[in-house]
Motif scaffolding. Structure first.
Motif, PDB file in Angstrom:
ATOM      1  N   UNK A   1     -12.115   0.853   6.939  1.00  0.00           N
ATOM      2  CA  UNK A   1     -11.793   0.702   5.560  1.00  0.00           C
ATOM      3  C   UNK A   1     -10.663   1.500   4.643  1.00  0.00           C
ATOM      4  N   UNK A   2      -9.991   2.462   5.579  1.00  0.00           N
ATOM      5  CA  UNK A   2      -9.098   3.234   5.005  1.00  0.00           C
ATOM      6  C   UNK A   2      -7.692   2.863   5.279  1.00  0.00           C
ATOM      7  N   UNK A   3      -7.013   2.669   4.094  1.00  0.00           N
ATOM      8  CA  UNK A   3      -5.674   2.151   4.356  1.00  0.00           C
ATOM      9  C   UNK A   3      -4.672   3.104   5.205  1.00  0.00           C
ATOM     10  N   UNK A   4      -4.793   4.391   4.983  1.00  0.00           N
ATOM     11  CA  UNK A   4      -3.988   5.272   5.550  1.00  0.00           C
ATOM     12  C   UNK A   4      -4.036   5.378   7.239  1.00  0.00           C
ATOM     13  N   UNK A   5      -5.405   5.349   7.480  1.00  0.00           N
ATOM     14  CA  UNK A   5      -5.859   5.515   9.023  1.00  0.00           C
ATOM     15  C   UNK A   5      -5.294   3.951   9.745  1.00  0.00           C
ATOM     16  N   UNK A   6      -5.371   2.974   8.903  1.00  0.00           N
ATOM     17  CA  UNK A   6      -4.804   1.624   9.494  1.00  0.00           C
ATOM     18  C   UNK A   6      -3.348   1.642   9.747  1.00  0.00           C
ATOM     19  N   UNK A   7      -2.694   2.103   8.646  1.00  0.00           N
ATOM     20  CA  UNK A   7      -1.313   2.081   8.786  1.00  0.00           C
ATOM     21  C   UNK A   7      -0.823   3.024  10.037  1.00  0.00           C
ATOM     22  N   UNK A   8      -1.448   4.223  10.000  1.00  0.00           N
ATOM     23  CA  UNK A   8      -1.024   5.021  10.947  1.00  0.00           C
ATOM     24  C   UNK A   8      -1.363   4.621  12.478  1.00  0.00           C
ATOM     25  N   UNK A   9      -2.292   3.919  12.557  1.00  0.00           N
ATOM     26  CA  UNK A   9      -2.786   3.488  14.095  1.00  0.00           C
ATOM     27  C   UNK A   9      -1.543   2.386  14.454  1.00  0.00           C
ATOM     28  N   UNK A  10      -0.840   1.834  13.496  1.00  0.00           N
ATOM     29  CA  UNK A  10       0.405   0.864  13.883  1.00  0.00           C
ATOM     30  C   UNK A  10       1.535   1.692  13.898  1.00  0.00           C
ATOM     31  N   UNK A  11       1.607   2.551  12.895  1.00  0.00           N
ATOM     32  CA  UNK A  11       3.163   3.079  12.651  1.00  0.00           C
ATOM     33  C   UNK A  11       3.392   3.973  13.933  1.00  0.00           C
ATOM     34  N   UNK A  12       2.293   4.554  14.369  1.00  0.00           N
ATOM     35  CA  UNK A  12       2.466   5.694  15.479  1.00  0.00           C
ATOM     36  C   UNK A  12       3.278   5.444  16.459  1.00  0.00           C
ATOM     37  N   UNK A  13       3.113   4.003  16.964  1.00  0.00           N
ATOM     38  CA  UNK A  13       3.786   3.637  18.243  1.00  0.00           C
ATOM     39  C   UNK A  13       4.975   2.615  17.651  1.00  0.00           C
TER      40      UNK A  13
ATOM     41  N   UNK B   1      -4.715  -4.966   0.771  1.00  0.00           N
ATOM     42  CA  UNK B   1      -6.369  -5.281   0.440  1.00  0.00           C
ATOM     43  C   UNK B   1      -6.974  -3.928   0.460  1.00  0.00           C
ATOM     44  N   UNK B   2      -6.806  -2.998   1.699  1.00  0.00           N
ATOM     45  CA  UNK B   2      -7.530  -1.903   1.785  1.00  0.00           C
ATOM     46  C   UNK B   2      -6.900  -0.968   0.849  1.00  0.00           C
ATOM     47  N   UNK B   3      -5.911  -0.714   0.471  1.00  0.00           N
ATOM     48  CA  UNK B   3      -5.183   0.157  -0.572  1.00  0.00           C
ATOM     49  C   UNK B   3      -5.849  -0.324  -1.873  1.00  0.00           C
ATOM     50  N   UNK B   4      -6.024  -1.747  -2.135  1.00  0.00           N
ATOM     51  CA  UNK B   4      -6.422  -2.057  -3.341  1.00  0.00           C
ATOM     52  C   UNK B   4      -7.755  -1.758  -3.628  1.00  0.00           C
ATOM     53  N   UNK B   5      -8.836  -2.036  -2.698  1.00  0.00           N
ATOM     54  CA  UNK B   5     -10.191  -1.871  -2.637  1.00  0.00           C
ATOM     55  C   UNK B   5     -10.619  -0.715  -2.324  1.00  0.00           C
ATOM     56  N   UNK B   6     -10.213  -0.053  -1.147  1.00  0.00           N
ATOM     57  CA  UNK B   6     -10.721   1.125  -0.496  1.00  0.00           C
ATOM     58  C   UNK B   6     -12.184   0.681  -0.183  1.00  0.00           C
TER      59      UNK B   6
END
Length: 240
Positions: free
Chosen positions: A178-190, A205-210
């Motif tokens: 449920x953490x937008x930062x972790x989700x983006x990082x998991x995709x952007x790292x590669x 959604x994650x950033x809106x609702x946390x």
């Protein structure tokens, strides 16, 4: 993968669906709204025009008025049929939002929370829904990976399906935390090498609702052998 999440909301008391999906066919703006209603063989699903107008008015910037991207888009439409079937006797409206590519942010390794437009849109969306007093359920529509020759790779996707499953599980694990930062990082790292088109709407959604920790419900892969390609997809749910 559709059945588990829709089953999860069967008993949810809602009168508004905030529906956030991938824009596959239009890139006129980061976020694309529409005032038009959606018609299927099951009838018409009404867009909440008042809330769309309120969201536009509360934003400190203008969003495009060109909503042609909604006309051919399946990421919202397919889910609307499920909603019409399951809740045929319920009065509710939908707030439809298409989100275009985050490729520019991925390429710069720039988390969208540092992008003024994304950050402000998410904050404003939450405030407008909260102030409306409506009982909202959020539905997000987007796929996981797109790999193989059809999508520009030089190799046959079937040889990498086991590896893809492991990598998708890592992305879904970050998502359900449920953490937008972790989700983006998991995709952007590669550098989003697997072309996850669900990144923009899920992040929104994650950033809106946390929302905190969710539950992974399903995962599947479609191996399109004739084209040497594959698409993966899954579903998850979050509850208050």
């Amino acid at each position: 993968t559709y059945a588990p999440p829709f089953h999860a909301i069967r008993d949810t008391d809602f009168d508004l669906v905030v529906h956030i999906g991938t824009s596959h066919y239009g890139w006129q703006d980061r976020f694309i709204l529409t005032n038009k209603h959606f018609t299927s063989p099951l009838g018409t699903l009404k867009t909440d025009v008042a809330l769309v107008d309120k969201l536009r008015a509360e934003l400190p910037f203008e969003l495009t008025r060109n909503d042609i991207a909604h006309q051919p888009e399946h990421s919202l439409e397919l889910h609307h049929v499920f909603l019409q079937h399951l809740f045929a006797n319920r009065e509710f409206t939908v707030l439809p939002i298409l989100v275009t590519s985050f490729h520019d942010l991925v390429s710069k390794q720039r988390n969208p929370e540092r992008d003024d437009k994304v950050k402000t849109f998410c904050e404003t969306l939450k405030r407008v829904i909260d102030e409306s007093g409506r009982k909202a359920v959020y539905i997000v529509s987007g796929d996981l990976a797109h790999i193989g020759k059809r999508f520009g790779d030089q190799w046959n996707a079937e040889e990498f399906l086991d590896t893809l499953r492991q990598e998708d599980y890592e992305v879904m694990d970050a998502m359900v935390r449920g953490k937008s930062y972790e989700y983006f990082t998991a995709i952007a790292n590669n550098h989003d090498r697997r072309r996850i088109c669900g990144l923009p709407p899920v992040y929104t959604m994650l950033q809106t609702l946390n929302p905190g920790k969710g539950i992974a419900l399903a995962y599947e892969q479609w191996n399109d052998s004739p084209t040497g390609s594959a698409v993966s997809y899954g579903s998850a749910a979050w509850f208050d």
